[in-house]
Scaffold this motif. Structure first.
Motif, PDB file in Angstrom:
ATOM      1  N   ILE A 109       0.836  -1.202   0.000  1.00 31.32           N
ATOM      2  CA  ILE A 109       0.000   0.000   0.000  1.00 31.32           C
ATOM      3  C   ILE A 109       0.870   1.251   0.000  1.00 31.32           C
ATOM      4  CG2 ILE A 109      -1.762   1.290   1.264  1.00 31.32           C
ATOM      5  CD1 ILE A 109      -2.689  -1.376  -0.051  1.00 31.32           C
ATOM      6  N   ARG A 110       1.945   1.248   0.780  1.00 33.86           N
ATOM      7  CA  ARG A 110       2.839   2.411   0.795  1.00 33.86           C
ATOM      8  C   ARG A 110       3.488   2.618  -0.563  1.00 33.86           C
ATOM      9  NH1 ARG A 110       4.812  -0.239   5.779  1.00 33.86           N
ATOM     10  NH2 ARG A 110       3.698   0.672   7.551  1.00 33.86           N
ATOM     11  N   ALA A 111       3.835   1.520  -1.232  1.00 35.37           N
ATOM     12  CA  ALA A 111       4.489   1.631  -2.534  1.00 35.37           C
ATOM     13  C   ALA A 111       3.593   2.266  -3.577  1.00 35.37           C
ATOM     14  CB  ALA A 111       4.940   0.244  -3.002  1.00 35.37           C
ATOM     15  N   VAL A 112       2.299   2.079  -3.441  1.00 43.56           N
ATOM     16  CA  VAL A 112       1.358   2.691  -4.386  1.00 43.56           C
ATOM     17  C   VAL A 112       1.315   4.207  -4.188  1.00 43.56           C
ATOM     18  CG1 VAL A 112      -1.082   2.873  -5.017  1.00 43.56           C
ATOM     19  CG2 VAL A 112      -0.047   0.619  -4.637  1.00 43.56           C
ATOM     20  N   SER A 113       1.269   4.657  -2.952  1.00 46.82           N
ATOM     21  CA  SER A 113       1.105   6.083  -2.667  1.00 46.82           C
ATOM     22  C   SER A 113       2.394   6.884  -2.793  1.00 46.82           C
ATOM     23  CB  SER A 113       0.543   6.282  -1.254  1.00 46.82           C
ATOM     24  OG  SER A 113      -0.742   5.702  -1.137  1.00 46.82           O
ATOM     25  N   ALA A 114       3.523   6.259  -2.520  1.00 53.26           N
ATOM     26  CA  ALA A 114       4.784   7.007  -2.435  1.00 53.26           C
ATOM     27  C   ALA A 114       5.102   7.824  -3.682  1.00 53.26           C
ATOM     28  CB  ALA A 114       5.926   6.050  -2.099  1.00 53.26           C
ATOM     29  N   PRO A 115       4.988   7.262  -4.897  1.00 52.12           N
ATOM     30  CA  PRO A 115       5.311   8.086  -6.072  1.00 52.12           C
ATOM     31  C   PRO A 115       4.394   9.289  -6.242  1.00 52.12           C
ATOM     32  CG  PRO A 115       5.208   5.741  -6.639  1.00 52.12           C
ATOM     33  CD  PRO A 115       4.630   5.890  -5.266  1.00 52.12           C
ATOM     34  N   LEU A 116       3.165   9.173  -5.761  1.00 47.99           N
ATOM     35  CA  LEU A 116       2.211  10.269  -5.900  1.00 47.99           C
ATOM     36  C   LEU A 116       2.574  11.414  -4.956  1.00 47.99           C
ATOM     37  CD1 LEU A 116      -1.043   8.114  -6.095  1.00 47.99           C
ATOM     38  CD2 LEU A 116       0.554   8.747  -7.923  1.00 47.99           C
ATOM     39  N   TYR A 117       2.941  11.065  -3.714  1.00 49.80           N
ATOM     40  CA  TYR A 117       3.371  12.101  -2.776  1.00 49.80           C
ATOM     41  C   TYR A 117       4.686  12.733  -3.208  1.00 49.80           C
ATOM     42  CZ  TYR A 117      -0.356  11.307   0.543  1.00 49.80           C
ATOM     43  OH  TYR A 117      -1.589  11.254   1.144  1.00 49.80           O
ATOM     44  N   TYR A 118       5.558  11.957  -3.833  1.00 51.39           N
ATOM     45  CA  TYR A 118       6.817  12.510  -4.331  1.00 51.39           C
ATOM     46  C   TYR A 118       6.532  13.614  -5.345  1.00 51.39           C
ATOM     47  CZ  TYR A 118      11.248  12.917  -6.782  1.00 51.39           C
ATOM     48  OH  TYR A 118      12.386  13.409  -7.362  1.00 51.39           O
ATOM     49  N   ARG A 119       5.589  13.371  -6.235  1.00 49.75           N
ATOM     50  CA  ARG A 119       5.252  14.393  -7.225  1.00 49.75           C
ATOM     51  C   ARG A 119       4.628  15.624  -6.561  1.00 49.75           C
ATOM     52  NH1 ARG A 119       4.151  12.677 -13.050  1.00 49.75           N
ATOM     53  NH2 ARG A 119       5.515  10.875 -13.317  1.00 49.75           N
ATOM     54  N   LEU A 120       3.801  15.397  -5.549  1.00 47.56           N
ATOM     55  CA  LEU A 120       3.178  16.522  -4.854  1.00 47.56           C
ATOM     56  C   LEU A 120       4.207  17.383  -4.142  1.00 47.56           C
ATOM     57  CD1 LEU A 120       0.463  17.863  -3.734  1.00 47.56           C
ATOM     58  CD2 LEU A 120       0.895  16.470  -1.698  1.00 47.56           C
ATOM     59  N   LEU A 121       5.138  16.737  -3.447  1.00 53.89           N
ATOM     60  CA  LEU A 121       5.998  17.448  -2.503  1.00 53.89           C
ATOM     61  C   LEU A 121       7.394  17.748  -3.027  1.00 53.89           C
ATOM     62  CD1 LEU A 121       5.058  15.401   0.674  1.00 53.89           C
ATOM     63  CD2 LEU A 121       4.266  17.697   0.081  1.00 53.89           C
ATOM     64  N   ALA A 122       7.852  17.002  -4.028  1.00 56.25           N
ATOM     65  CA  ALA A 122       9.235  17.149  -4.452  1.00 56.25           C
ATOM     66  C   ALA A 122       9.381  17.561  -5.911  1.00 56.25           C
ATOM     67  CB  ALA A 122      10.001  15.844  -4.188  1.00 56.25           C
ATOM     68  N   SER A 123       8.949  16.717  -6.830  1.00 54.52           N
ATOM     69  CA  SER A 123       9.258  16.972  -8.236  1.00 54.52           C
ATOM     70  C   SER A 123       8.343  17.994  -8.893  1.00 54.52           C
ATOM     71  CB  SER A 123       9.198  15.663  -9.028  1.00 54.52           C
ATOM     72  OG  SER A 123       7.855  15.248  -9.227  1.00 54.52           O
ATOM     73  N   GLY A 124       7.078  18.069  -8.425  1.00 57.53           N
ATOM     74  CA  GLY A 124       6.124  18.960  -9.064  1.00 57.53           C
ATOM     75  C   GLY A 124       5.616  18.458 -10.394  1.00 57.53           C
TER      76      GLY A 124
END
Length: 210
Positions: free
Chosen positions: A166-181
């Motif tokens: 479950i964490r693996a599914v969400s992690a890339p989405l939060y990365y885009r929100l908070l880091a890469s844009g």
């Protein structure tokens, strides 16, 4: 979830009575969310929250105590009211529903900035950080049974760590929100699901591949 009641010391605002007190809580937390979206955690002011919620200042100070108390209770309320998991009978489809829900939340005009604000609060206050961790423990626990069911159906290996999937599914989405844009959309959510499912089937999250 058990985590919310585990501490013998209650956080400010942690009591959940009904009636007028529940209405006051709802108004204050709605005002807190609005203020966080508009100004962020560093400008959260209890007097301003009382004015927005149309309740007495003493009520807000007595029950929540400080801005952190408001954020802690807001995160508890967010966990309580989050949508339940789906049960489609397919791990990929269950996780797709999860990922798309996260994506919609993070791109919502209100919810996206709100999550940024509470994450910022967690970065500078340990009580807010623990409340945020508690929020995500609740959400992971809500969705983990879809992975457990997939193990029982033979879709992924026995011993697969459901929480990690479950964490693996969400992690890339939060990365885009908070880091890469980078853009957040359904295609992004679906790619995160495909990667998590492939990794789970390969035994990356525990167990042996079939």
């Amino acid at each position: 979830m058990a985590e919310r009641g585990a501490s013998a010391r209650r956080e400010p605002g942690a009591v959940r009575p009904g009636g007028r007190t529940a209405r006051v809580r709802a108004a204050v937390l709605r005002a807190t969310g609005d203020a966080l979206v508009e100004h962020g955690f560093d400008r959260l002011d209890l007097g301003e929250i009382a004015r927005r919620a149309e309740v007495g200042r003493t009520t807000v100070y007595r029950r929540w105590g400080n801005p952190t108390g408001l954020v802690v209770d807001l995160l508890a309320e967010m966990a309580e009211t989050s949508l339940p998991r789906t049960d489609t009978g397919s791990l990929r489809e269950d996780l797709r529903a999860n990922a798309r829900l996260v994506c919609r939340t993070l791109t919502d005009p209100r919810q996206g900035p709100l999550f940024r604000a509470v994450i910022a609060a967690a970065a500078c206050d340990e009580r807010a950080a623990e409340a945020l961790r508690r929020f995500y423990r609740v959400r992971v626990a809500e969705w983990a049974p879809c992975v457990v069911a997939a193990v029982e159906r033979g879709e992924v290996p026995a011993g697969t760590d459901a929480d990690e999937v479950i964490r693996a599914v969400s992690a890339p989405l939060y990365y885009r929100l908070l880091a890469s844009g980078d853009p957040l959309d359904e295609a992004t959510a679906d790619r995160a699901v495909a990667a998590a499912v492939a990794a789970a089937r390969a035994g990356v999250y525990g167990g042996e591949p079939g």
